[in-house]
Motif scaffolding. Structure first.
Motif, short mmCIF file in Angstrom:
data_model
loop_
_atom_site.label_atom_id
_atom_site.label_comp_id
_atom_site.label_asym_id
_atom_site.label_seq_id
_atom_site.Cartn_x
_atom_site.Cartn_y
_atom_site.Cartn_z
N ASP A 139 11.95 -1.91 12.84
CA ASP A 139 12.13 -0.93 11.78
C ASP A 139 11.33 -1.35 10.55
N PHE A 140 10.02 -1.26 10.64
CA PHE A 140 9.17 -1.81 9.61
C PHE A 140 8.34 -0.76 8.88
N ILE A 141 8.50 0.50 9.22
CA ILE A 141 7.64 1.52 8.62
C ILE A 141 8.40 2.42 7.65
N GLU A 142 9.69 2.14 7.43
CA GLU A 142 10.50 2.92 6.50
C GLU A 142 10.43 4.41 6.85
N PHE A 143 10.68 4.69 8.12
CA PHE A 143 10.59 6.06 8.62
C PHE A 143 11.80 6.87 8.16
N SER A 144 11.54 8.03 7.56
CA SER A 144 12.64 8.89 7.11
C SER A 144 12.44 10.31 7.63
N VAL B 235 11.34 20.52 8.93
CA VAL B 235 11.52 19.10 9.24
C VAL B 235 10.47 18.30 8.46
N ASP B 236 10.94 17.32 7.68
CA ASP B 236 10.05 16.45 6.91
C ASP B 236 10.14 15.02 7.43
N HIS B 237 8.99 14.40 7.66
CA HIS B 237 8.92 12.98 7.99
C HIS B 237 8.07 12.28 6.93
N GLN B 238 8.41 11.02 6.67
CA GLN B 238 7.61 10.20 5.77
C GLN B 238 7.72 8.75 6.22
N TYR B 239 6.63 8.02 6.17
CA TYR B 239 6.67 6.62 6.59
C TYR B 239 5.47 5.86 6.07
N THR B 240 5.58 4.56 6.12
CA THR B 240 4.48 3.66 5.77
C THR B 240 3.69 3.35 7.03
N PRO B 241 2.41 3.70 7.08
CA PRO B 241 1.66 3.44 8.32
C PRO B 241 1.51 1.95 8.59
N ILE B 242 1.43 1.60 9.85
CA ILE B 242 1.19 0.22 10.25
C ILE B 242 -0.20 -0.17 9.78
N THR B 243 -0.32 -1.29 9.14
CA THR B 243 -1.63 -1.74 8.69
C THR B 243 -1.87 -3.17 9.12
N VAL C 173 2.10 8.22 4.97
CA VAL C 173 1.91 9.40 5.81
C VAL C 173 3.14 10.28 5.63
N LYS C 174 2.91 11.55 5.37
CA LYS C 174 4.03 12.48 5.28
C LYS C 174 3.61 13.80 5.93
N VAL C 175 4.60 14.45 6.55
CA VAL C 175 4.30 15.68 7.27
C VAL C 175 5.50 16.60 7.16
N ARG C 176 5.22 17.88 6.99
CA ARG C 176 6.28 18.91 6.96
C ARG C 176 5.98 19.91 8.07
N GLY D 197 -1.70 2.05 12.40
CA GLY D 197 -0.59 2.75 12.55
C GLY D 197 -0.69 4.17 12.39
N VAL D 198 -0.19 4.75 13.33
CA VAL D 198 -0.09 6.15 13.32
C VAL D 198 1.18 6.48 13.99
N LEU D 199 1.72 7.52 13.50
CA LEU D 199 2.79 8.09 14.29
C LEU D 199 2.23 9.33 14.92
N ALA D 200 3.13 10.26 15.25
CA ALA D 200 2.66 11.38 16.03
C ALA D 200 3.39 12.63 15.65
N ASN D 201 2.82 13.78 16.07
CA ASN D 201 3.54 15.03 15.94
C ASN D 201 4.84 14.97 16.72
N ASP D 202 5.87 15.65 16.19
CA ASP D 202 7.11 15.80 16.94
C ASP D 202 6.83 16.39 18.31
#
Length: 329
Positions: free
Chosen positions: A98-103, A203-211, A56-59, A19-24
């Motif tokens: 909705d399984f990664i608790e994306f905020s 802008v802050d994002h935080q989530y649990t990566p897919i594993t 994973v968290k990104v600002r 799991g990965v997300l991506a840059n905005d």
């Protein structure tokens, strides 16, 4: 430029694919799904990215570089999740997407992004409506997509469903006569925002990566395929790192490898390069080994953390890393 691999110390237990997300990215929503777009109106002043197997968290800091307000649709995409990989690679099943608790927070205020799910066939067709019309789950980890396609459905329904999937080109027989799932799931978190001229926005994002997980197979080959060659190619693991992994695997009854990643290259959709970029890789435990391809110097800043910093940074690669650990909780 040479891709480098980094051994971040010693140990392994579990491996998770995913799991990965991506840059905005600026985006538009069209009939075929979400299309990521470039904008020359808003620049990314900075990005501070932290990646571990658990978090994973990104600002980001953005700035409208024009003299007028800019209304943009912003999308944060997950990588494609291939249906064929789910039964083999992912250790947990989910009934929804909705399984990664994306905020998301913008200037400290919570934002609820819209979640959009697209099912796409192997040849690129949007087949989401087909899934909806058949009453099929959109969540990529739903128990329906087990290896035998026979969980909560009776035999007659499964025969009919399998035939429907074949006719739609979503079940394809391989050379050995086995049905292979030929679709993938795309998940996007989307919101609208007005960027005011000359104002910086955080802008802050935080989530649990897919594993998920796969076994460490060692130096095995089959029908021209080599686990070692594949692993070394994907994660730039050196011979010394591979030797260390084999030693750890020899001490474990069922060694696994955790892999995760982050899509960086969508950061190129904003105006110009990223002003200030910082990447922190955390291997979570000093005994762990982390291997990844990264075109730059990662400096050790803590027992478990390695960092890369750059100015006027243009992402040319995404992050995919493998974490192995040699201890059990």
């Amino acid at each position: 430029m040479r891709m480098q691999s980094f051994n971040m110390a010693c140990a392994i237990t579990a491996l998770a694919i995913g799991g990965v997300l991506a840059n905005d990215s600026a985006a538009k929503i069209s009939a075929g799904g979400i299309v990521l777009e470039k904008t020359d109106k808003v620049r990314m002043v900075s990005e501070d990215l932290y990646v571990s197997k658990d978090l994973v968290k990104v600002r980001y800091v953005y700035e409208n570089i024009t003299n007028a307000p800019q209304d943009l649709t912003v999308a944060f995409p997950l990588p494609k999740i291939a249906a064929e990989d789910v039964p083999y690679s992912y250790s947990r099943h989910f009934e929804n997407t909705d399984f990664i608790e994306f905020s998301t927070r913008i200037d400290g205020d919570n934002v609820e992004p819209r979640e959009i799910v697209i099912i796409r066939s192997q040849d690129g067709r949007n087949v989401t409506e087909f899934f909806k019309n058949k009453g099929l789950p959109l969540g990529p980890f739903n128990a329906l997509w087990s290896y035998n396609l026979e969980n909560d459905y009776d035999n007659i329904k499964m025969i009919t469903l399998s035939q429907d999937l074949r006719e739609e080109g979503l079940l394809i027989q391989d050379k050995d006569g086995y049905d292979r799932r030929a679709w993938s799931t795309e998940i996007y978190f989307v919101w609208q925002y007005r960027f005011e001229p000359g104002k910086q926005v955080t802008v802050d994002h935080q989530y649990t990566p897919i594993t998920g997980g796969q076994f460490f197979l060692g130096d095995v080959t089959y029908d021209g395929w080599s686990f070692k060659k594949d692993f070394q190619k994907e994660f730039c693991a050196s011979e010394s790192e591979w030797t260390a992994l084999e030693k750890i695997a020899g001490k474990q009854q069922t060694p696994l490898i955790v892999d995760l990643g982050y899509i960086l290259q969508t950061g190129n959709n904003w105006a110009g390069p990223i002003g200030q970029f910082k990447l922190t890789i955390d291997k979570s435990d000093p005994r762990n080994i982390v291997t990844l391809c990264w075109d730059g110097k990662l400096t050790k800043i803590a027992p478990t953390q390695f960092q890369f910093e750059a100015s006027n940074f243009t992402p040319k690669q995404d992050i995919v890393m493998a974490v192995t650990q040699g201890w059990r909780e």
